[in-house]
Scaffold this motif. Sequence first.
Motif, short mmCIF file in Angstrom:
data_model
loop_
_atom_site.label_atom_id
_atom_site.label_comp_id
_atom_site.label_asym_id
_atom_site.label_seq_id
_atom_site.Cartn_x
_atom_site.Cartn_y
_atom_site.Cartn_z
N THR A 134 -13.74 1.79 3.45
CA THR A 134 -12.52 2.40 2.96
C THR A 134 -11.47 2.34 4.07
O THR A 134 -11.76 2.68 5.22
CB THR A 134 -12.74 3.86 2.56
OG1 THR A 134 -13.71 3.92 1.51
CG2 THR A 134 -11.46 4.51 2.07
N ARG A 178 -3.11 6.82 0.38
CA ARG A 178 -3.97 6.37 -0.72
C ARG A 178 -4.97 5.36 -0.18
O ARG A 178 -4.61 4.24 0.16
CB ARG A 178 -3.15 5.74 -1.84
CG ARG A 178 -4.01 5.17 -2.97
CD ARG A 178 -3.20 4.77 -4.17
NE ARG A 178 -2.68 5.95 -4.87
CZ ARG A 178 -2.03 5.89 -6.03
NH1 ARG A 178 -1.79 4.72 -6.60
NH2 ARG A 178 -1.60 7.01 -6.60
N GLU A 225 -7.72 3.76 4.95
CA GLU A 225 -6.67 4.68 4.55
C GLU A 225 -5.44 4.48 5.42
O GLU A 225 -5.50 4.66 6.64
CB GLU A 225 -7.12 6.14 4.66
CG GLU A 225 -6.02 7.10 4.22
CD GLU A 225 -6.40 8.56 4.27
OE1 GLU A 225 -5.55 9.42 3.98
OE2 GLU A 225 -7.57 8.85 4.61
N TYR A 277 0.82 -1.21 0.00
CA TYR A 277 0.00 0.00 0.00
C TYR A 277 0.86 1.26 0.00
O TYR A 277 2.06 1.23 0.32
CB TYR A 277 -0.96 0.01 1.19
CG TYR A 277 -0.33 -0.09 2.55
CD1 TYR A 277 0.37 0.98 3.11
CD2 TYR A 277 -0.44 -1.25 3.32
CE1 TYR A 277 0.94 0.91 4.37
CE2 TYR A 277 0.13 -1.34 4.59
CZ TYR A 277 0.81 -0.25 5.10
OH TYR A 277 1.38 -0.34 6.36
N GLU A 278 0.23 2.37 -0.34
CA GLU A 278 0.88 3.68 -0.31
C GLU A 278 0.23 4.53 0.77
O GLU A 278 -1.00 4.68 0.78
CB GLU A 278 0.74 4.38 -1.66
CG GLU A 278 1.45 3.70 -2.81
CD GLU A 278 1.30 4.49 -4.10
OE1 GLU A 278 1.26 5.74 -4.03
OE2 GLU A 278 1.23 3.86 -5.16
#
Length: 277
Positions: free
Chosen positions: A152, A144, A154, A140-141
């Motif tokens: 969701t 993002r 984050e 993951y970033e």
Amino acid sequence: MTTNPHDRSHDAGLRLTVLGCRAGMPEPGWPSSGYLVHLPDGDILLDCGPGVAAKAAARAAELSAVFVSHMHTDHCLDLLVLGKALTQGELPPAKLPLYVPAGAARTLRHFNELFPLDADGPGDHPTDHVFREVFDVVEYEPGRPVTVGAATVEPVSMRHRRPCCGFRVTSGTRSLAYTGDTMATPAFERLAGGVDLLVCEATLEEPDRTGHGHLSATEAGQLATRHGASALLLTHWAHTTPGWLEAQSGRAARHFAGRIDVAVPDHTFHASDLQES
């Protein structure tokens, strides 16, 4: 009200079951870090430290994804065990998404190669390649968001000895934040601003002066107040005696007027009605 984490009809908000909450290595009855977020369409596992795999594998049918905050052993060591456990019986039709920090995919592949089913080297059995055959490994970033079903997730960069992200999970109008391991950082506003439940490490009795990157219970209470969390769940215990846990809760309560709970394995906490079962 007591609810069953497997009951998808209770979808008024996010629920989180503590699978493990011990800092460092586990002790009897206290696995290392692992937290199961229950959603109407599946569960998300946050971290998978020693002792967590058996508990998570028992809920394999509900798992939608796994997220790892950082590559310290007390947060990721049981990933290989979980992957091997998931190969028992028929493999699921789709790989389980596993979201890890940058560079972790290669580390995990090498880890798996050290423990093949065939002592002479990796063969054709799925347990020899769990990070290829069982998990869909994605790096993951930070910043993002990742969509998992209707939720969701984050990743937000924290401050720790190794690169670490906390996770903000949002489903409908409800949200929770999990800090991973960290010192206080301005990124808490993005991670925890206005969340219904802040799952916050409270490893230390006093603030960290070493730069290793951990929070005290006092800081956890201060951060919950500063960023408007509705409820606070303290976790990542350096000690597990009842007196020590009570003292940590008291330290946080001096700075946070909302509901405070202490993480205990196999207890479920609700971000919607802020109660425990």
